[in-house]
Design a protein around this motif. Structure first.
Motif, short mmCIF file in Angstrom:
data_model
loop_
_atom_site.label_atom_id
_atom_site.label_comp_id
_atom_site.label_asym_id
_atom_site.label_seq_id
_atom_site.Cartn_x
_atom_site.Cartn_y
_atom_site.Cartn_z
N CYS A 85 2.14 4.69 5.13
CA CYS A 85 1.40 4.88 3.50
C CYS A 85 2.27 5.39 2.21
O CYS A 85 2.62 5.30 2.52
N THR A 86 0.74 4.21 1.04
CA THR A 86 1.38 4.47 0.07
C THR A 86 0.73 5.96 -0.55
O THR A 86 0.93 5.73 -2.27
N CYS A 88 -2.49 7.06 -1.01
CA CYS A 88 -3.08 5.79 -2.03
C CYS A 88 -4.54 6.99 -2.17
O CYS A 88 -5.02 7.09 -2.72
N THR A 89 -4.93 7.81 -1.30
CA THR A 89 -5.86 9.27 -1.31
C THR A 89 -7.17 8.18 -0.57
O THR A 89 -8.30 8.98 -0.32
N CYS A 91 -7.87 7.53 2.16
CA CYS A 91 -8.93 8.20 3.65
C CYS A 91 -9.24 9.14 3.03
O CYS A 91 -9.76 10.25 4.22
N CYS A 126 -8.35 2.54 5.42
CA CYS A 126 -7.08 3.03 4.83
C CYS A 126 -6.74 1.22 4.48
O CYS A 126 -7.02 -0.33 5.95
N TYR A 128 -3.78 -0.53 4.10
CA TYR A 128 -2.51 -0.63 4.36
C TYR A 128 -2.22 -1.09 6.26
O TYR A 128 -1.18 -0.46 6.83
S1 SF4 Z 1 -5.81 5.22 2.63
FE1 SF4 Z 1 -3.82 5.18 4.63
S2 SF4 Z 1 -1.95 4.29 2.81
FE2 SF4 Z 1 -3.58 5.70 1.52
S3 SF4 Z 1 -3.36 7.84 1.98
FE3 SF4 Z 1 -4.50 7.43 3.92
S4 SF4 Z 1 -3.25 6.33 4.91
FE4 SF4 Z 1 -2.14 6.49 3.42
#
Ligand code: SF4
Ligand code: SF4
Length: 135
Positions: A85-86, A88-89, A91, A126, A128
């Protein structure tokens, strides 16, 4: 009253049995079906939230075990892979319950299994592949 979210696994021989009906009528539980993957003749899986007094939850759980139904806690059904997880928000806004949230001081995204209803919206957005599900 207590609430318990669990994953039920039905053997192929049980997928057409009125298990949920018996949990409600015989064991006095409220059953909220959050997700289900049931096909006749195949292994079935269902995520449910059970609500009731502790004794009724115990009775309902014992009934499920006698029927050969697998019962696992919800934690683990959705997994947030923190090392991928980066934060990136992406989600966070699609999560309907706030199970995925961002800390406004550290800007780190975290996952709270107790609030998750396994809608899987986060899995699709997501970029990633940091959220995985068995469903
Ligand atoms: S979309 Fe994926 S990478 Fe981005 S915050 Fe959510 S879990 Fe983490
Ligand atoms: S599965 Fe749904 S409720 Fe659970 S964390 Fe993802 S978006 Fe939120």
């Amino acid at each position: 009253m207590k609430k318990k979210k669990v994953v039920l696994t039905f053997p192929p021989s049980s997928v057409e049995d009125p298990i949920i009906y018996h949990l409600i009528s015989d064991h006095g539980l409220k059953v909220n079906i959050l997700r289900a993957a049931i096909d006749p003749g195949k292994l079935g899986r269902m995520v449910v939230e059970l609500t009731g007094e502790e004794s009724r939850l115990s009775g309902g759980t014992a009934y499920l075990e006698r029927q050969g139904i697998g019962i696992e806690p919800l934690a683990g059904e959705i997994r947030h892979l923190e090392d991928q997880c980066t934060s990136c928000t992406a989600c966070v806004p699609v999560c309907p319950t706030g199970a995925l949230d961002v800390n406004r001081e550290t800007w780190m995204v975290s996952y709270d299994a107790d609030r998750c209803v396994v809608c899987l919206s986060c899995v699709d957005v997501c970029p990633y592949r940091a959220i995985v599900s068995h469903f």
